[in-house]
Write an enzyme that holds these catalytic residues in place. Structure first.
Site, PDB file in Angstrom:
ATOM      1  N   GLU A 159       0.809  -1.223   0.000  1.00  0.00           N
ATOM      2  CA  GLU A 159       0.000   0.000   0.000  1.00  0.00           C
ATOM      3  C   GLU A 159       0.847   1.280   0.000  1.00  0.00           C
ATOM      4  O   GLU A 159       0.831   2.050   0.965  1.00  0.00           O
ATOM      5  CB  GLU A 159      -0.979  -0.003   1.183  1.00  0.00           C
ATOM      6  CG  GLU A 159      -1.998  -1.119   1.085  1.00  0.00           C
ATOM      7  CD  GLU A 159      -3.157  -0.965   2.056  1.00  0.00           C
ATOM      8  OE1 GLU A 159      -3.133  -0.050   2.879  1.00  0.00           O
ATOM      9  OE2 GLU A 159      -4.088  -1.779   1.967  1.00  0.00           O
ATOM     10  N   GLU A 179      -5.599  -8.817   0.852  1.00  0.00           N
ATOM     11  CA  GLU A 179      -6.248  -8.391   2.101  1.00  0.00           C
ATOM     12  C   GLU A 179      -7.705  -8.088   1.824  1.00  0.00           C
ATOM     13  O   GLU A 179      -8.029  -7.337   0.896  1.00  0.00           O
ATOM     14  CB  GLU A 179      -5.637  -7.093   2.657  1.00  0.00           C
ATOM     15  CG  GLU A 179      -4.395  -7.270   3.464  1.00  0.00           C
ATOM     16  CD  GLU A 179      -3.920  -5.958   4.074  1.00  0.00           C
ATOM     17  OE1 GLU A 179      -4.748  -5.152   4.546  1.00  0.00           O
ATOM     18  OE2 GLU A 179      -2.691  -5.762   4.077  1.00  0.00           O
TER      19      GLU A 179
END
Ligand code: BGC
Length: 457
Positions: A166, A355
């Site tokens: 991320e 995720e």
């Protein structure tokens, strides 16, 4: 009822991040990270907790891996803490740290659990922050050096590698909102950091190819759909487009295609933002071929135009959809849309959901059970869309629940529970929730039977 059956080779797993679960923050020769520094400053973490101990995976990995095995979870995605293995970020190695990860990886192998290992999940060595951290272009070389050492020291035990996790959060929460370490508020710096992270990713992939190791390597990016609050309002449409460029294309563009979103840069420049220093060769350096695209997704954003917001004139609004305790709206249909957007725009060879999951308010009752029906519903709803994506030809090859345990949720501290396993943070006792057993069944059956999708619910 409908049978949601997944392909035979579909990868099922659970995920976690070093800083959020290890604890042992100053043990075994580990150096300080920017998060160690950040959590010890009063006021930075909402509930006043730290990750000094958190799940104590540092000491309890054998017990936890045995539990994964017992529950039948075939893959585990976790991170290496850079300051645990190279305390100052560059220079001397910490043998004890490397041995720790060798022990974890060996234990996973002994239990037939496949490893997905992330090199960077936000805990930069503090010593590197003192040299400018990701704002300093040298960070690309620091990261490449660290990656090469990890390939050398752990490559025989790691099945799959992931470079950076991320990058949008590292850039914008770390350097713009300041909610994350190192807690800065400088948009131009955030943009420069984004560029260095994209370069660091590219350097780590190229370095991996030189090692001759034969595992796979990918990246782990959060992509979210960004919709205009009112699709009929051209200002909302414009704001949503710009925020989508910032959230998604600023990272996927260079990593997958070697290009930045020009419209975004043009607009930002007019707002007085200093654009990143992009040097000759940078664009080619960021996009070596990867083996899989790791997609993180939890929610979608709905954006209304607001001329008072700088530098991008939009703010997120709620739409009335059900919300989890993190105040995130439940958006399974939008998850399908993001898979389609990723596939249509960037054509990854293979996508793995690295995720997905939700916070919920869970407790162990006097029958010793933790009944988290909302989480089961949440995951089941997302998996229905994953199933549809596969049927529609999207190359989706795996799914990881975030997270195996309840753990340290960054600025929210220990108060938000994302786990399949409940952790009592006073006693460190682990209790599998109902969702943990439900997920075991899904894996064992390679799918589940449920009511068909019901859009908008
Ligand atoms: C991060 C995790 C975090 C999760 C839930 C992801 O963005 O990678 O570290 O716990 O979201 O907020």
């Amino acid at each position: 009822m409908q049978n949601f059956q997944f392909p035979d080779d579909f990868v099922w797993g659970v995920a976690a991040g070093s800083y959020q679960v290890e604890g042992g923050w100053n043990e075994g020769g580990k150096g300080e990270s920017i998060w160690d520094r950040f959590v010890h400053i009063p006021g930075n973490i909402k509930d006043g907790t730290t990750a000094d101990v958190t799940c104590d995976f540092y000491h309890r990995y054998e017990e936890d891996i045995a539990l994964m095995k017992k529950l039948g979870y075939p893959s585990f995605l976790f991170t290496i803490s850079w300051p645990r293995v190279i305390p100052d970020g560059t220079g001397e190695l910490n043998r004890e740290g490397i041995d720790y990860y060798r022990k974890v990886l060996t234990c996973l192998r002994e239990n037939n659990i496949t490893s997905y290992v992330v090199l960077y999940h936000w805990d930069l060595p503090q010593k590197l922050q003192e040299r400018g951290g990701w704002m300093n272009r040298e960070s690309v070389g620091w990261f490449e050096n660290y990656a090469r050492i990890m390939y050398r020291e752990l490559g025989d035990l790691v099945d799959h590698w992931i470079t950076i996790l991320e990058p949008a959060v590292v850039s914008f929460e770390g350097y713009w909102s300041g909610l994350h370490a190192p807690g800065y508020h400088d948009y131009s710096a955030a943009l420069q950091v984004a560029h260095h992270l994209n370069l660091a990713h590219g350097a780590a992939v190229r370095a991996y190819r030189e090692t001759g190791l034969t595992g796979e390597i990918g990246v782990k990016i959060s992509m979210n759909m960004v919709y205009p609050a009112d699709p009929e309002n051209p200002d909302d449409v414009f704001a949503a487009k710009m925020l989508s460029y910032q959230a998604n294309d600023l990272f996927c563009g260079p990593i997958m295609k070697g290009e930045y979103p020009k419209e975004l840069f043009d607009y930002l420049e007019k707002q007085g933002v200093v654009l990143p220093d992009i040097r000759p060769g940078d664009m080619e350096a960021m996009c070596p071929e990867i083996d899989f695209f790791g997609l993180n997704n939890y929610f979608a954003q709905f954006v209304a135009y607001d001329a008072n917001v700088w530098p991008l004139p939009g703010k997120a609004v709620k739409t009335g959809r059900p919300r989890t305790p993190y105040n995130w709206e439940f958006c399974p249909d939008e998850f399908y849309d993001v898979l389609k957007l990723l596939n249509d725009t960037y054509h990854p060879k293979k996508i793995i959901i690295t995720e997905n999951g939700c916070a919920s308010n869970d407790w162990v009752n006097d029958e010793g059970r933790c009944e988290d029906a909302n989480r089961i519903y949440f995951i089941r709803s997302y998996l229905k869309r994953a199933h549809r994506a596969i049927q529609d030809g999207i190359p989706l090859a795996g799914y990881f629940v975030w997270s195996f345990w309840d753990n340290f949720e960054w600025q929210e501290g220990l108060s938000l529970q994302f786990g399949l396993i409940h952790v009592n943070f006073k006693t460190l006792e682990r209790t599998p929730k109902e969702s943990a057993y439900w997920y075991s069944d899904v894996i064992r059956n390679n799918g589940f039977t449920a009511l068909p999708e019901s859009p908008g619910k």
